[in-house]
Design an enzyme around this catalytic site. Structure first.
Site: not given
Length: 252
Positions: A9, A11, A97, A99, A169, A175, A215
């Protein structure tokens, strides 16, 4: 046998020139790898999808989109429809996702509609689920992930699941440099598969690919992928470096 998948991904990173270079580097790196029962997917930004599909043609790389609007068309400035994605050769999309959920307020109800639209247009969905740190600390993480699955996916018929890939996730590990241990990843992947089996049947659940996203790096990929219910990874930052992404693919 479940399909193994390594999906990158990207992003909101890399422009068209950089996207072209990155795809070429990955193509060169994996062209001689024995990727039997393994898929390699990259998800550039909307603006680079058409060129990415052309650049990945006749290679082991598939191209996916990072998002999609739930409507078929209309006055939705800045949005992209299923038909638009299909018109440039996209067959797979990432939905849900973390985000998109946290930054753009996409909830289970909206994501359910997006999934329905995708499936109605014969698109495959990589659907993301996962808990935040506060839920992990209060031991409500299984309830939270179970709720996300139920609210967005359990209205589907069994036949629809052939076009669903799940990506777990742990939001607290995206991150942050933190990573769920292989045992934590396995616990959640087992829970997800068991929830699907209870709703539908064991055979269906056994055939759903569940990816880990949080990660993943060359240094930890092999140990994470070795878990019984982990079928690959949804890779963020490491997918932007051809060498790292290739090393993760090799770990599958």
């Amino acid at each position: 046998m479940r399909t193994k998948i390594v999906a990158g991904n990207w992003k909101m990173n890399v422009n068209e020139v950089e996207s072209t270079e990155l795809i070429q580097e990955i193509k060169n790196s994996i062209q001689n790898l024995p990727l039997e029962n393994t898929r390699v997917i990259v998800a550039p930004s909307f603006i680079n999808l058409a060129s990415a599909v052309k650049n990945a043609d006749n290679s082991k790389i598939e191209v996916a989109a990072q998002n999609m609007h739930e409507a078929t068309s209309g006055a939705f400035t800045g949005e992209v429809s299923a038909d638009m994605l299909k018109s440039v050769g996209i067959k797979t999309i990432i939905l849900g996702h973390s985000e998109r959920r946290s930054l753009f307020n996409e909830d289970d109800e909206l994501l359910s509609k997006k999934i329905d639209t995708a499936l109605a247009n014969d698109l495959e969905v990589i659907f993301c689920i996962g808990e935040h740190l506060e839920e992990r600390k209060t031991d409500n993480y299984l309830l939270e992930v179970g709720s996300q699955i139920k609210n967005s996916l359990f209205h589907l018929e069994a036949k629809d699941w052939k076009n669903i890939i799940l990506a777990y996730e742990p939001v607290w590990a995206i991150g942050t440099g933190e990573t769920a241990s292989p045992e934590q990843a396995q616990e959640m992947h087992y829970f997800i598969r068991n929830a699907i089996a209870k709703k539908y049947n064991k055979e269906l659940a056994a055939n759903v690919s569940i990816l880990y996203g949080g990660s993943v790096k060359p240094s930890n990929a092999e140990e994470i992928f070795s878990q019984a219910d982990v079928d690959g990874g949804l890779i963020g930052g490491a997918s932007l470096k051809a060498n790292d992404f290739t090393a993760i693919i090799k770990a599958i």
